[in-house]
Write an enzyme that holds these catalytic residues in place. Sequence first.
Site, PDB file in Angstrom:
ATOM      1  N   ASP A  66      -1.783 -29.285  -1.922  1.00 23.09           N
ATOM      2  CA  ASP A  66      -0.733 -29.496  -0.951  1.00 23.09           C
ATOM      3  C   ASP A  66      -1.406 -29.321   0.411  1.00 23.09           C
ATOM      4  OD1 ASP A  66       1.853 -29.509   0.286  1.00 23.09           O
ATOM      5  OD2 ASP A  66       1.643 -27.334   0.467  1.00 23.09           O
ATOM      6  N   CYS A  97       3.278   1.622   2.894  1.00 25.58           N
ATOM      7  CA  CYS A  97       4.505   0.821   2.763  1.00 25.58           C
ATOM      8  C   CYS A  97       5.522   1.569   1.905  1.00 25.58           C
ATOM      9  CB  CYS A  97       4.216  -0.523   2.109  1.00 25.58           C
ATOM     10  SG  CYS A  97       2.986  -1.497   2.956  1.00 25.58           S
ATOM     11  N   ASP A 151       6.564 -27.727  -3.965  1.00 22.60           N
ATOM     12  CA  ASP A 151       5.424 -27.735  -4.895  1.00 22.60           C
ATOM     13  C   ASP A 151       5.747 -27.028  -6.207  1.00 22.60           C
ATOM     14  OD1 ASP A 151       3.621 -28.887  -2.992  1.00 22.60           O
ATOM     15  OD2 ASP A 151       3.572 -26.938  -1.994  1.00 22.60           O
ATOM     16  N   ASP A 169       2.046 -24.310  -1.997  1.00 19.77           N
ATOM     17  CA  ASP A 169       2.744 -23.092  -1.567  1.00 19.77           C
ATOM     18  C   ASP A 169       4.247 -23.239  -1.360  1.00 19.77           C
ATOM     19  OD1 ASP A 169       2.547 -24.647   0.736  1.00 19.77           O
ATOM     20  OD2 ASP A 169       2.671 -22.866   2.005  1.00 19.77           O
ATOM     21  N   CYS A 202       0.834  -1.202   0.000  1.00 15.07           N
ATOM     22  CA  CYS A 202       0.000   0.000   0.000  1.00 15.07           C
ATOM     23  C   CYS A 202       0.867   1.250   0.000  1.00 15.07           C
ATOM     24  CB  CYS A 202      -0.926   0.011   1.210  1.00 15.07           C
ATOM     25  SG  CYS A 202      -0.018   0.147   2.742  1.00 15.07           S
TER      26      CYS A 202
END
Lengths: 56, 714
Positions: free
Chosen positions: B436, B38, B614, B610, B35
């Site tokens: 997963d 940040c 994977d 994730d 945002c």
Amino acid sequence: MNVLLILIPVSIILGGLGLCAFLWTIRSGQYDDAEGAAARLLLDDDDPGGPDDGAR
Amino acid sequence: MTSACPACSTATIAQRAAIQAGPPDIVLSLPSIHCAACIASVERALRALPGVEVARVNLSLKRVSIHASTATTDDVTSALAAIGFKAHPLDMAVLDSRQDSVGRGLMTRMAVAGFAMMNVMLLSVAVWSGAAGATRELFHLISAMISLPAVLYCGQPFFSNAWSALRVSRLNMDVPISLAILMAAGMSLYEVLNGGEHAYFDAALSLTFFLLIGRFLDHRARASAHSAAKELAALEVQSAQRLQNGEVTTVPVGALAVGDRLLIPAGVRVPVDGTLDSAKALSDKSFITGESAAALLVHGDAVQAGEINLGAPFEMTASAVGEDTALRRVATLVEMAENSRSRYTNLADRAARIYAPAVHLLAMLAFAGWVWATGDVRLALNIAVAVLIITCPCALGLAVPAVATAAIARLYSLGFLVKSGTALERIAEVDLAVFDKTGTLTLTTSARQLSHMTNQQISVAKALAQASNHPVSRALLGVLPAGSPAVLTDIQEVQGCGMQALRATQVVRMGRGAWLGATFDGPGLQIGTGPAIPLPMAEVLRPGVDAALAGLRKQGITPCILSGDRQGAVQRIALQLGIEDMQAEVTAAEKYAYLVDLQASGHCVLMVGDGLNDTAALAAAHASVAPSSALDASRNAADVVLLRDSLADFPRLVLIARAAMRLSKQNFAIAAAYNAIAVPVALMGYATPLIAAIAMSLSSITVLANAMRVRRAA
């Protein structure tokens, strides 16, 4: 009909100016970070030394 | 700020000069920025740092580029860590910015084509409304002067694509496009020079313009997806501490050789594969295997690149470096898998295979037919060009990108970030969803059952957990109820086992069940000589999992689990969710192989995962989704990133993808219907430039309007 000889170049030049302005925005990277540009709108302008200070 | 202060104005000049000075010195990936606040805090912190000249955040790419005079990468990362942003240095040699220049080129061409089209259209209006004689010729001449250079410049993407297809004697959509554009421009030029009545300059330009819009939308959808393999390589640790004759030197990872001895500080990622020289070490393998529990290693055990040292600093000897490390092997696997997927033919290309030959045949027949009937080559050529223009896949070139862009916008508002333009087509085809477990179906840091613990036990657990940096302790702290921790003395960490301390004179311990002498294996708490009580670390399901699975089943998609975690843990979750098909304790390579096998047997698999383990499977799957909590590498390998914690909207991803497919096909039908009406008109020789312009704009606009309907789907 002689008025055409003026009107046509004028319209083309005006359009060309718009085109040049658009090309400049592309060259200067104004479309590189669309999300960031949207968010920077909310930043405090008085922040000293901010990245856009050079504009003023 | 005004320019009255000379120091300020020189500073801004220096700043602007630095921005234009080309490539930045340091580029960091900041996955957690999202945002305006940040951006502000990152840029402010970096500007305050001595030795930093300019720092500019790119929110779209989640990166910060820094022009530094004296500041090093370490200075910058620690400054960012101090304000709570985790930064990963990126190797700019690995990440090239070529993609970007393609986008800019397309946008420039679009602008030029749009400009030229507007002007020529206006001139054409005069011709259509009855200008004759010298006026018409003047207008045609001006049109020619504007459109010939514009067409040659803007059409380049189509010309080069068509040429590369023709060179290997294939036909793609760009061949009829290029032919139509060039023929229309060339024919019109000939007509103008010979004082002819019809010129198709406006048609040639509007073709180019509409098609460039489609091409640009298509590029935008794809450009946001960086190559996963590249980002993986760029993420790899860049320096290591080498032990030589008892001295520690910092060297680049590239300079390491097999047999080097290395010191791995606490909290640092291991740079190369090797064996452990220290007596004991505690390592976080979740990056590699997806397993949440920390692994205890003893002297001689293998250490893999990418593991993170959770305990005290340890020493190791390198056994594989560079391309041979396991991390790099995964990267190679991802690259391989991506190659296999890029062979997927998208809907537009499949349509082009039927369409392109048909168009050429039709135009050729029209030419031959009119030559045979009238013997007038010029008239026949005019009609053939009109047929080419009318049938030119303007609507076809817009049909898929317009729907995809609208669907992607709709999905974004639901929390799905679709990175690949063809992802929707592939998602629409899936019949099997492979999940997963750790981090995908479950979240590890959710509320746990604490009802069996007394207040005294909770306060002791809290005090011990506070003293430890172990991920399990930190997770535990997050769920313990409020209250002051017990007063403990002599707190110490027993490597690989747990925490131990004194409460007055009583020994209190928290750690592995086996260490506490209990029968259970998970973490436990023991006060004095009393029995150990378990601290249940049951993984909690991600919110909305049930709804997601029910929704998927309703659409005929079978869910199954493929996890690197232990058998028991996976079985429990599978039972809870009613999933019959499950595989546990599979490695990254096995996951990849499993996916490839499934697809070889005719399934279209949607992979959801994730971890690094994977990544290859995500890239190999027909389509893939990664949660936003996933590793950068996995997010990049996936087609879709799930931005919300909840999975509840997951079935809508498939619903919208299928709706988008339906609309794309409808759009093809609409375009075909227009052709069915306009082509006979053109064949009979009644297609004036006015009719061509109307038919083309109408079909393009109808297709665009129809594409917008996808926003209302699901």
